[in-house]
Scaffold this motif. Structure first.
Motif, PDB file in Angstrom:
ATOM      1  N   PRO A 203       4.299  12.592  -8.529  1.00 39.52           N
ATOM      2  CA  PRO A 203       4.812  12.793  -9.898  1.00 39.52           C
ATOM      3  C   PRO A 203       6.291  12.457 -10.054  1.00 39.52           C
ATOM      4  O   PRO A 203       6.683  11.811 -11.023  1.00 39.52           O
ATOM      5  CB  PRO A 203       4.532  14.281 -10.150  1.00 39.52           C
ATOM      6  CG  PRO A 203       3.369  14.600  -9.260  1.00 39.52           C
ATOM      7  CD  PRO A 203       3.558  13.763  -8.032  1.00 39.52           C
ATOM      8  N   GLY A 204       7.125  12.898  -9.094  1.00 37.41           N
ATOM      9  CA  GLY A 204       8.555  12.630  -9.218  1.00 37.41           C
ATOM     10  C   GLY A 204       8.882  11.159  -9.171  1.00 37.41           C
ATOM     11  O   GLY A 204       9.657  10.639  -9.979  1.00 37.41           O
ATOM     12  N   LEU A 205       8.263  10.428  -8.234  1.00 38.64           N
ATOM     13  CA  LEU A 205       8.533   8.998  -8.121  1.00 38.64           C
ATOM     14  C   LEU A 205       7.876   8.213  -9.249  1.00 38.64           C
ATOM     15  O   LEU A 205       8.350   7.138  -9.620  1.00 38.64           O
ATOM     16  CB  LEU A 205       8.067   8.480  -6.762  1.00 38.64           C
ATOM     17  CG  LEU A 205       8.914   8.938  -5.572  1.00 38.64           C
ATOM     18  CD1 LEU A 205       8.386   8.370  -4.277  1.00 38.64           C
ATOM     19  CD2 LEU A 205      10.367   8.555  -5.740  1.00 38.64           C
ATOM     20  N   ARG A 206       6.814   8.753  -9.792  1.00 40.55           N
ATOM     21  CA  ARG A 206       6.210   8.090 -10.955  1.00 40.55           C
ATOM     22  C   ARG A 206       7.185   8.110 -12.127  1.00 40.55           C
ATOM     23  O   ARG A 206       7.275   7.147 -12.900  1.00 40.55           O
ATOM     24  CB  ARG A 206       4.905   8.808 -11.316  1.00 40.55           C
ATOM     25  CG  ARG A 206       4.097   8.170 -12.435  1.00 40.55           C
ATOM     26  CD  ARG A 206       3.593   6.807 -12.017  1.00 40.55           C
ATOM     27  NE  ARG A 206       4.188   5.741 -12.832  1.00 40.55           N
ATOM     28  CZ  ARG A 206       4.005   4.462 -12.639  1.00 40.55           C
ATOM     29  NH1 ARG A 206       3.274   4.044 -11.623  1.00 40.55           N
ATOM     30  NH2 ARG A 206       4.562   3.564 -13.406  1.00 40.55           N
ATOM     31  N   LYS A 207       7.940   9.193 -12.256  1.00 39.73           N
ATOM     32  CA  LYS A 207       8.986   9.249 -13.288  1.00 39.73           C
ATOM     33  C   LYS A 207      10.083   8.232 -12.981  1.00 39.73           C
ATOM     34  O   LYS A 207      10.595   7.568 -13.880  1.00 39.73           O
ATOM     35  CB  LYS A 207       9.588  10.651 -13.359  1.00 39.73           C
ATOM     36  CG  LYS A 207       8.633  11.737 -13.826  1.00 39.73           C
ATOM     37  CD  LYS A 207       9.313  13.090 -13.773  1.00 39.73           C
ATOM     38  CE  LYS A 207       8.369  14.213 -14.143  1.00 39.73           C
ATOM     39  NZ  LYS A 207       9.016  15.549 -14.013  1.00 39.73           N
ATOM     40  N   LEU A 208      10.452   8.149 -11.700  1.00 44.85           N
ATOM     41  CA  LEU A 208      11.548   7.260 -11.321  1.00 44.85           C
ATOM     42  C   LEU A 208      11.182   5.800 -11.556  1.00 44.85           C
ATOM     43  O   LEU A 208      12.022   5.001 -11.982  1.00 44.85           O
ATOM     44  CB  LEU A 208      11.898   7.482  -9.848  1.00 44.85           C
ATOM     45  CG  LEU A 208      13.161   6.805  -9.328  1.00 44.85           C
ATOM     46  CD1 LEU A 208      14.388   7.342 -10.022  1.00 44.85           C
ATOM     47  CD2 LEU A 208      13.271   6.992  -7.820  1.00 44.85           C
TER      48      LEU A 208
ATOM     49  N   GLU B  37       0.828  -1.208   0.000  1.00 43.52           N
ATOM     50  CA  GLU B  37       0.000   0.000   0.000  1.00 43.52           C
ATOM     51  C   GLU B  37       0.861   1.256   0.000  1.00 43.52           C
ATOM     52  O   GLU B  37       0.591   2.213  -0.723  1.00 43.52           O
ATOM     53  CB  GLU B  37      -0.925  -0.016   1.215  1.00 43.52           C
ATOM     54  CG  GLU B  37      -1.920   1.124   1.256  1.00 43.52           C
ATOM     55  CD  GLU B  37      -2.863   1.033   2.445  1.00 43.52           C
ATOM     56  OE1 GLU B  37      -3.536   2.048   2.734  1.00 43.52           O
ATOM     57  OE2 GLU B  37      -2.908  -0.047   3.092  1.00 43.52           O
ATOM     58  N   ARG B  38       1.926   1.263   0.830  1.00 44.51           N
ATOM     59  CA  ARG B  38       2.801   2.438   0.868  1.00 44.51           C
ATOM     60  C   ARG B  38       3.533   2.621  -0.455  1.00 44.51           C
ATOM     61  O   ARG B  38       3.668   3.749  -0.940  1.00 44.51           O
ATOM     62  CB  ARG B  38       3.783   2.319   2.029  1.00 44.51           C
ATOM     63  CG  ARG B  38       4.851   3.410   2.070  1.00 44.51           C
ATOM     64  CD  ARG B  38       4.291   4.805   2.019  1.00 44.51           C
ATOM     65  NE  ARG B  38       3.637   5.214   3.247  1.00 44.51           N
ATOM     66  CZ  ARG B  38       3.080   6.419   3.442  1.00 44.51           C
ATOM     67  NH1 ARG B  38       3.106   7.320   2.467  1.00 44.51           N
ATOM     68  NH2 ARG B  38       2.476   6.716   4.585  1.00 44.51           N
ATOM     69  N   LEU B  39       4.010   1.546  -1.061  1.00 47.64           N
ATOM     70  CA  LEU B  39       4.672   1.661  -2.366  1.00 47.64           C
ATOM     71  C   LEU B  39       3.723   2.245  -3.407  1.00 47.64           C
ATOM     72  O   LEU B  39       4.110   3.106  -4.202  1.00 47.64           O
ATOM     73  CB  LEU B  39       5.173   0.289  -2.816  1.00 47.64           C
ATOM     74  CG  LEU B  39       6.474  -0.200  -2.173  1.00 47.64           C
ATOM     75  CD1 LEU B  39       6.664  -1.685  -2.437  1.00 47.64           C
ATOM     76  CD2 LEU B  39       7.663   0.591  -2.703  1.00 47.64           C
ATOM     77  N   GLU B  40       2.499   1.792  -3.417  1.00 49.46           N
ATOM     78  CA  GLU B  40       1.530   2.314  -4.383  1.00 49.46           C
ATOM     79  C   GLU B  40       1.226   3.788  -4.118  1.00 49.46           C
ATOM     80  O   GLU B  40       1.002   4.560  -5.057  1.00 49.46           O
ATOM     81  CB  GLU B  40       0.255   1.478  -4.332  1.00 49.46           C
ATOM     82  CG  GLU B  40       0.451   0.072  -4.892  1.00 49.46           C
ATOM     83  CD  GLU B  40      -0.740  -0.833  -4.674  1.00 49.46           C
ATOM     84  OE1 GLU B  40      -0.836  -1.854  -5.386  1.00 49.46           O
ATOM     85  OE2 GLU B  40      -1.575  -0.531  -3.785  1.00 49.46           O
ATOM     86  N   MET B  41       1.249   4.185  -2.847  1.00 51.31           N
ATOM     87  CA  MET B  41       1.078   5.604  -2.515  1.00 51.31           C
ATOM     88  C   MET B  41       2.258   6.422  -3.026  1.00 51.31           C
ATOM     89  O   MET B  41       2.084   7.535  -3.550  1.00 51.31           O
ATOM     90  CB  MET B  41       0.917   5.771  -1.011  1.00 51.31           C
ATOM     91  CG  MET B  41      -0.367   5.173  -0.453  1.00 51.31           C
ATOM     92  SD  MET B  41      -0.390   5.076   1.367  1.00 51.31           S
ATOM     93  CE  MET B  41      -0.427   6.808   1.807  1.00 51.31           C
ATOM     94  N   LEU B  42       3.468   5.887  -2.891  1.00 47.87           N
ATOM     95  CA  LEU B  42       4.645   6.594  -3.405  1.00 47.87           C
ATOM     96  C   LEU B  42       4.555   6.795  -4.918  1.00 47.87           C
ATOM     97  O   LEU B  42       4.939   7.847  -5.443  1.00 47.87           O
ATOM     98  CB  LEU B  42       5.924   5.828  -3.051  1.00 47.87           C
ATOM     99  CG  LEU B  42       6.376   5.848  -1.587  1.00 47.87           C
ATOM    100  CD1 LEU B  42       7.596   4.952  -1.402  1.00 47.87           C
ATOM    101  CD2 LEU B  42       6.701   7.270  -1.135  1.00 47.87           C
ATOM    102  N   LEU B  43       4.054   5.788  -5.607  1.00 48.21           N
ATOM    103  CA  LEU B  43       4.018   5.864  -7.069  1.00 48.21           C
ATOM    104  C   LEU B  43       2.979   6.842  -7.584  1.00 48.21           C
ATOM    105  O   LEU B  43       2.932   7.107  -8.789  1.00 48.21           O
ATOM    106  CB  LEU B  43       3.769   4.470  -7.655  1.00 48.21           C
ATOM    107  CG  LEU B  43       4.873   3.445  -7.415  1.00 48.21           C
ATOM    108  CD1 LEU B  43       4.586   2.150  -8.158  1.00 48.21           C
ATOM    109  CD2 LEU B  43       6.231   3.997  -7.810  1.00 48.21           C
TER     110      LEU B  43
END
Length: 565
Positions: free
Chosen positions: A214-219, A205-211
């Motif tokens: 915007p910045g982490l979605r790029k990463l 759940e936390r990983l999906e929240m990070l994604l």
């Protein structure tokens, strides 16, 4: 707070005569202390028993008694603070200090550095600025990035003695032959700082929240979805191969907090206090790897005390001194290194500035002695000779290309770039080019709307545990690069990075990155300026301090010898 209330009441009694003996009635004292006559008699009895004053009452209602003081509010406050600090009551000491913060530095001195308080090994670090909130995702400050890695854990982590990722929350991982399916096997003995077991679905759940950021979605643009195939496993399915994935998960921006509480982690230290004046970490006794050797780490944040002298907290933000300003001569340099991070200059592709003109500015900077003569503190910076060790700066020979009559430089912190900007302005003026300076008072280009107005930009690039991977992350996620490059050129850059990450051999990925950055330097789009000289000094008895890539030290490895007192 009881102590603070007692001190306030004592100060109200003392103030009208500035400590001189008084002839006063109980009614007058009650009015002064905003309480009943019965309560003021209790206050006088308690203060008399403590030796702060003497009260000699006169018989008869309304008669004036004699009030004699044996101490002052300042002395009393100092004694209370010393007692609170010696007992490890940090919050009490800070609340007492609010009455007169000017005295806080002197009072803190005996308690800075390494101390045993109530048989608890504690390291206190006075610091020069408030710390930003430790929210999940990207953080711009070195101290905040370091703290994130001490409080939280990621699926992977960078090894202490190498730049390669190793298991953390996940004890190991496997990747499919085509590089599109990764399985991370989760430890079964994990606990959050509040003592609750870590559930694998919470990590998912936390990983999906990070994604969603915007910045982490790029990463993590290659991640199609995350699944939990069984109780102790997380599975990543990718759109395309990404052999940087374990590195991305080991980065400070990918550490995992509890999905319902972003301040709750499962790293080696738990966050106990996070306030503008004090940040306190305490060791996590159920940490899944080697337990910290210190019980507590404290940041005492008193910037108003260090405006004229940063010596108590740091001679400079990259040169930390764990000790007292007056005792700097007794502190020993325990670790130092040249930062792999660097301050840089980038040139935006535009009709106003050609490649040849950009290369002339770069040559002027590196070949004129400008960097060597910057008027900054001695032993603070080192002019860059390479982007990274072995990644040489390409410099041309004679270049007489006329410069434009006007150019604009936008730059952000650190403060040394003020000096660099002024020196560059003077150097370009001698070449017939007027330079307009625009300062962005921040540590990054996030949310800065005027990048497209700049001819060139100047900033600071922090480098993490694996420098080559950190530079890959910089190209992918920093808003600088879409402004530096044309739309088509930036799309080509991302395609090149995608091709590089698909190489299963690390050496091949690193060589591809070196080629990308060499090309950027050859085309006059980027040049490093200088590196910092990281230093940490500490008093005798503070051991296990070794500089890491961010100019800090691993709190889990610091230790104090047993107290002999």
């Amino acid at each position: 707070m009881r102590l603070l209330n007692r001190l306030n009441q004592f100060q109200r009694l003392w103030l009208p005569s500035s400590g001189a003996p008084q002839q006063v009635t109980i009614a007058e004292l009650a009015e002064r202390c905003f309480c009943s006559e019965r309560h003021v008699r209790t206050l006088l009895r308690q203060a008399s028993d403590a030796g702060w004053l003497s009260w000699q009452a006169q018989s008869g209602r309304g008669k004036r008694g004699s009030l004699t003081f044996h101490t002052t509010p300042d002395v009393l406050r100092n004694e209370m603070m010393e007692l609170a600090l010696s007992k490890g009551q940090q919050q009490n000491a800070l609340e007492l200090a609010q009455l007169a913060p000017v005295e806080l530095r002197a009072l803190l001195h005996p308690f800075l550095g390494g101390q045993w308080q109530n048989n608890t090994p504690t390291l206190r670090i006075p610091y020069y600025r408030p710390l930003d909130p430790l929210h999940p995702g990207f953080l711009v400050g070195r101290a905040e990035q370091h703290l994130a890695g001490q409080i939280y854990a990621g699926l992977t982590r960078f090894g202490r003695d190498s730049a390669r990722p190793e298991g953390d929350i996940a004890h190991h991982w496997e990747v499919s032959q085509d590089g599109l399916h990764w399985q991370f096997y989760i430890r079964s003995t994990l606990h959050w700082h509040n003592g609750d077991p870590v559930e694998t679905h919470q990590l998912k759940e936390r990983l999906e929240m990070l994604l969603t950021q915007p910045g982490l979605r790029k990463l993590f643009a290659c991640v199609a979805h995350i699944d939990q195939p069984h109780a102790q496993c997380l599975s990543f399915t990718l759109h395309r191969p990404d052999y940087w994935l374990p590195h991305r998960l080991a980065s400070y921006c990918s550490v995992l907090a509890h999905p319902d509480d972003p301040l709750l982690g499962c790293g080696p230290f738990q966050l106990k206090i996070f306030e503008p004046e004090l940040v306190r970490l305490e060791s996590h006794h159920r940490y899944h790897l080697g337990h910290p050797l210190l019980q507590a780490i404290e940041f005492w944040i008193t910037p108003q005390l260090f405006e004229q002298d940063l010596g108590t907290s740091c001679r400079h933000p990259v040169q930390i001194a764990v000790g007292q300003a007056e005792e700097l001569s007794q502190l020993r340099l325990v670790s130092n290194s040249i930062s792999l991070g660097f301050c840089y200059l980038t040139f935006r592709q535009s009709p106003r500035l050609s490649k040849a003109q950009a290369l002339r500015v770069i040559a002027l900077i590196h070949q004129s002695g400008l960097l060597q003569s910057l008027p900054v503190d001695e032993n603070l910076i080192t002019p860059s000779e390479a982007l990274l060790p072995g990644w040489a700066i390409p410099l041309e020979g004679d270049n007489d290309t006329p410069l434009p009559p006007h150019l604009t430089l936008h730059y952000h912190l650190p403060v040394e770039l003020h000096t660099m900007a002024e020196q560059l302005k003077q150097a370009l003026a001698k070449q017939g080019c007027e330079l307009t300076l625009c300062f962005h008072n921040a540590k990054s280009w996030d949310d800065y709307p005027d990048l497209d107005q700049a001819d060139f930009m100047m900033g600071d690039r922090l480098i993490g545990e694996m420098p080559e991977y950190t530079l890959e992350q910089w190209l992918r996620c920093d808003p600088l690069w879409p402004a530096v490059l044309s739309e088509s050129r930036f799309a080509m850059l991302i395609n090149t990075l995608d091709a590089a990450q698909a190489q299963s051999e690390e050496a091949e990925r690193v060589n591809a990155l070196k080629h990308i950055f060499t090309l950027l330097m050859e085309e006059g789009m980027l040049t490093p300026l200088f590196n910092y000289q990281y230093q940490i000094s500490a008093p005798p008895g503070v051991n296990g301090i070794h500089l890491n890539a961010r100019g800090w030290f691993d709190f889990t490895r610091a230790w104090l010898p047993p107290s002999t007192r």
